[in-house]
Design a protein around this motif. Structure first.
Motif, mmCIF file in Angstrom:
data_model
loop_
_atom_site.group_PDB
_atom_site.id
_atom_site.type_symbol
_atom_site.label_atom_id
_atom_site.label_comp_id
_atom_site.label_asym_id
_atom_site.label_seq_id
_atom_site.Cartn_x
_atom_site.Cartn_y
_atom_site.Cartn_z
ATOM 1 N N ARG A 40 -1.296 -35.056 -32.649
ATOM 2 C CA ARG A 40 -1.688 -36.616 -32.721
ATOM 3 C C ARG A 40 -3.149 -36.794 -32.815
ATOM 4 O O ARG A 40 -3.346 -37.890 -33.406
ATOM 5 N N MET A 41 -4.102 -35.868 -32.355
ATOM 6 C CA MET A 41 -5.384 -36.105 -32.826
ATOM 7 C C MET A 41 -5.699 -36.062 -34.096
ATOM 8 O O MET A 41 -6.408 -37.085 -34.704
ATOM 9 N N ASP A 137 1.806 -44.068 -35.571
ATOM 10 C CA ASP A 137 1.024 -42.907 -35.915
ATOM 11 C C ASP A 137 -0.246 -43.315 -36.571
ATOM 12 O O ASP A 137 -1.377 -42.811 -36.280
ATOM 13 N N LEU A 140 -2.526 -45.081 -34.427
ATOM 14 C CA LEU A 140 -3.529 -44.113 -33.472
ATOM 15 C C LEU A 140 -4.402 -43.284 -34.118
ATOM 16 O O LEU A 140 -5.587 -43.219 -33.590
ATOM 17 N N ARG A 141 -4.014 -43.009 -35.287
ATOM 18 C CA ARG A 141 -5.509 -42.312 -35.996
ATOM 19 C C ARG A 141 -6.292 -42.999 -36.480
ATOM 20 O O ARG A 141 -7.501 -42.662 -36.969
ATOM 21 N N LEU A 143 -7.726 -45.277 -34.507
ATOM 22 C CA LEU A 143 -8.624 -45.275 -33.260
ATOM 23 C C LEU A 143 -9.818 -44.546 -33.221
ATOM 24 O O LEU A 143 -9.853 -43.635 -33.772
ATOM 25 N N GLU A 145 -12.397 -42.024 -32.026
ATOM 26 C CA GLU A 145 -11.934 -40.670 -31.363
ATOM 27 C C GLU A 145 -11.932 -40.918 -29.724
ATOM 28 O O GLU A 145 -10.779 -40.341 -29.046
ATOM 29 N N ARG A 148 -8.838 -42.952 -28.869
ATOM 30 C CA ARG A 148 -7.481 -42.137 -29.103
ATOM 31 C C ARG A 148 -7.295 -40.927 -28.117
ATOM 32 O O ARG A 148 -6.151 -40.585 -27.732
ATOM 33 N N THR A 149 -8.365 -40.200 -27.744
ATOM 34 C CA THR A 149 -8.181 -39.099 -26.646
ATOM 35 C C THR A 149 -7.707 -39.556 -25.335
ATOM 36 O O THR A 149 -6.713 -39.130 -24.898
ATOM 37 N N LEU A 152 -3.886 -40.755 -25.957
ATOM 38 C CA LEU A 152 -3.019 -39.564 -26.017
ATOM 39 C C LEU A 152 -2.815 -38.900 -24.806
ATOM 40 O O LEU A 152 -1.727 -38.574 -24.635
ATOM 41 N N ALA A 182 -7.693 -49.176 -25.964
ATOM 42 C CA ALA A 182 -6.956 -48.415 -27.076
ATOM 43 C C ALA A 182 -5.288 -49.119 -27.105
ATOM 44 O O ALA A 182 -5.041 -49.207 -28.083
#
Lengths: 200, 174
Positions: A40-41, A137, A140-141, A143, A145, A148-149, A152, A182
């Motif tokens: 996901r990261m 997805d 999410l990507r 966003l 870091e 996102r962290t 997630l 987020a």
């Protein structure tokens, strides 16, 4: 939860006493959690599996210095987070993650949007819709870091605020504000599909 | 509370992480505000979608590959606790806080040094303005003292009253 923590502590003590089987058990227990998070990261693929392995290699190398101030879970996620951030910076893949969800800016996305049936306002259909998942997805990507962290770890991995604060090395209040930012950013990017949708 | 203050609380509201008072405030606001109620609904939907994303699993040969990588490394000996704390303190991510503290100290030091080095007249504007008459007299006195220190009228009067032997000198200075 306490039983898991106790079992982890026992495993770590065995690892610190050079018990290789104990480390294998740790890997078996956490490999899919860490892998899912890494996917996901940075996005699924060979790199994700490689970085997951790197997470466990670093854990193995440093296991004797591990102090049970944090849980094993938190420690592994923290290693994985640092590895993912380093990887993203090194490979400069950010550009690939900034796919816009603006329909007019992206032909593929526009096609996808048209392909979503009228039943999009039915929550059940919406939840099962693969294209919507793909949009999520992408969002999410896109966003930053830090956001996102947090999202997630909380909304996908199910960690509490306190553990996320430890992993992300920031105050609890920052975790809360990042989580709100987020979620709000994701909501805004999925807005066309969420409008008028009622919860089950 | 208005919409601007309520919306940032919606995330914690969804997680049941708000205090009882804040929860009550949000509930009260949501009862009257359709916009925030809609925003909450959409936020909840987003969170739910995230929770329902399928999970990835490692490939079948993951353990085998990991074993071969681990075979090439050795666990490091445990670090002393104080060393670990020191490393933690100076981790790159912690540096901005230290940098900010160092910067603030540096700034304070520079300001302090400037105050010490500043010339007397730099502080003059901060003094209360003297009355015009006093100011004029002071200016005259300063100007006179600068050109001829012995030309001060008060000093001349003193010299004159002191005796004839000094009168010459006092006359010459005038």
């Amino acid at each position: 939860m306490i039983a898991v923590a106790n079992a982890d502590t026992a495993l770590i003590e065995r690892c610190q006493a050079n018990d290789a089987a104990a480390f294998n058990e740790i890997v078996s227990r956490y490999k899919n959690r860490v892998f899912n998070y890494v996917c996901r990261m940075i996005g699924p693929g060979i790199d994700a599996e490689d970085l997951t392995q790197e997470t466990f290699v670093r854990a193995y190398v440093n296991i004797k210095s591990f102090q049970s101030r944090a849980s094993l879970n938190t420690w592994l996620y923290r290693i994985a987070t640092n590895i993912c951030i380093d990887h993203t910076r090194k490979t400069r893949r950010v550009k690939a993650f900034t796919t816009s969800l603006q329909r007019e800016d992206d032909e593929d996305v526009a096609d996808v949007a048209r392909d979503i049936p009228d039943g999009r306002f039915d929550p059940q259909s919406l939840l099962l819709n693969k294209e919507l998942g793909s949009r999520l997805d992408q969002a999410l990507r896109s966003l930053p870091e830090k956001l996102r962290t947090v999202v997630l770890l909380h909304d996908i991995e199910g960690l509490p605020y306190e553990e996320i604060a430890h992993i992300a090395e920031c105050p609890l209040g920052t975790v809360k504000s990042r989580l709100y930012n987020a979620r709000a950013a994701l909501r805004d990017k999925l807005q066309p599909y969420l409008e008028g949708t009622a919860l089950l | 509370m208005n919409c601007k203050t309520i919306q940032p609380l919606l995330s914690e509201y969804i997680d049941n992480a708000l205090s009882a008072r804040d929860t009550w405030e949000v509930d009260k606001h949501l009862a009257d505000c359709n916009g925030c109620a809609r925003a909450l609904n959409e936020l909840r939907m987003t969170v739910r979608l995230l929770g329902e994303r399928p999970r990835f699993e490692v490939s079948a040969d993951f353990m085998e590959n990991l074993q071969s990588r681990i075979a090439a490394v050795q666990p490091e000996p445990p670090r002393a606790a104080w060393l670990a704390s020191l490393r933690e303190m100076f981790r790159p991510r912690a540096l901005p806080a230290w940098g900010a503290a160092a910067g603030a100290c540096g700034l304070a030091l520079v300001m302090l040094m400037q105050r010490v080095d500043a010339p007397e007249n730099a502080a003059a504007p901060l003094r209360p303005a003297a009355p015009p008459l006093v100011q004029t007299a002071r200016n005259q006195s300063v100007a006179l003292a600068a050109t001829n220190p012995l030309g001060d009228p008060a000093a001349a009067a003193l010299i004159a009253s002191a005796g004839p032997e000094t009168g010459e000198s006092s006359a010459s200075v005038q």
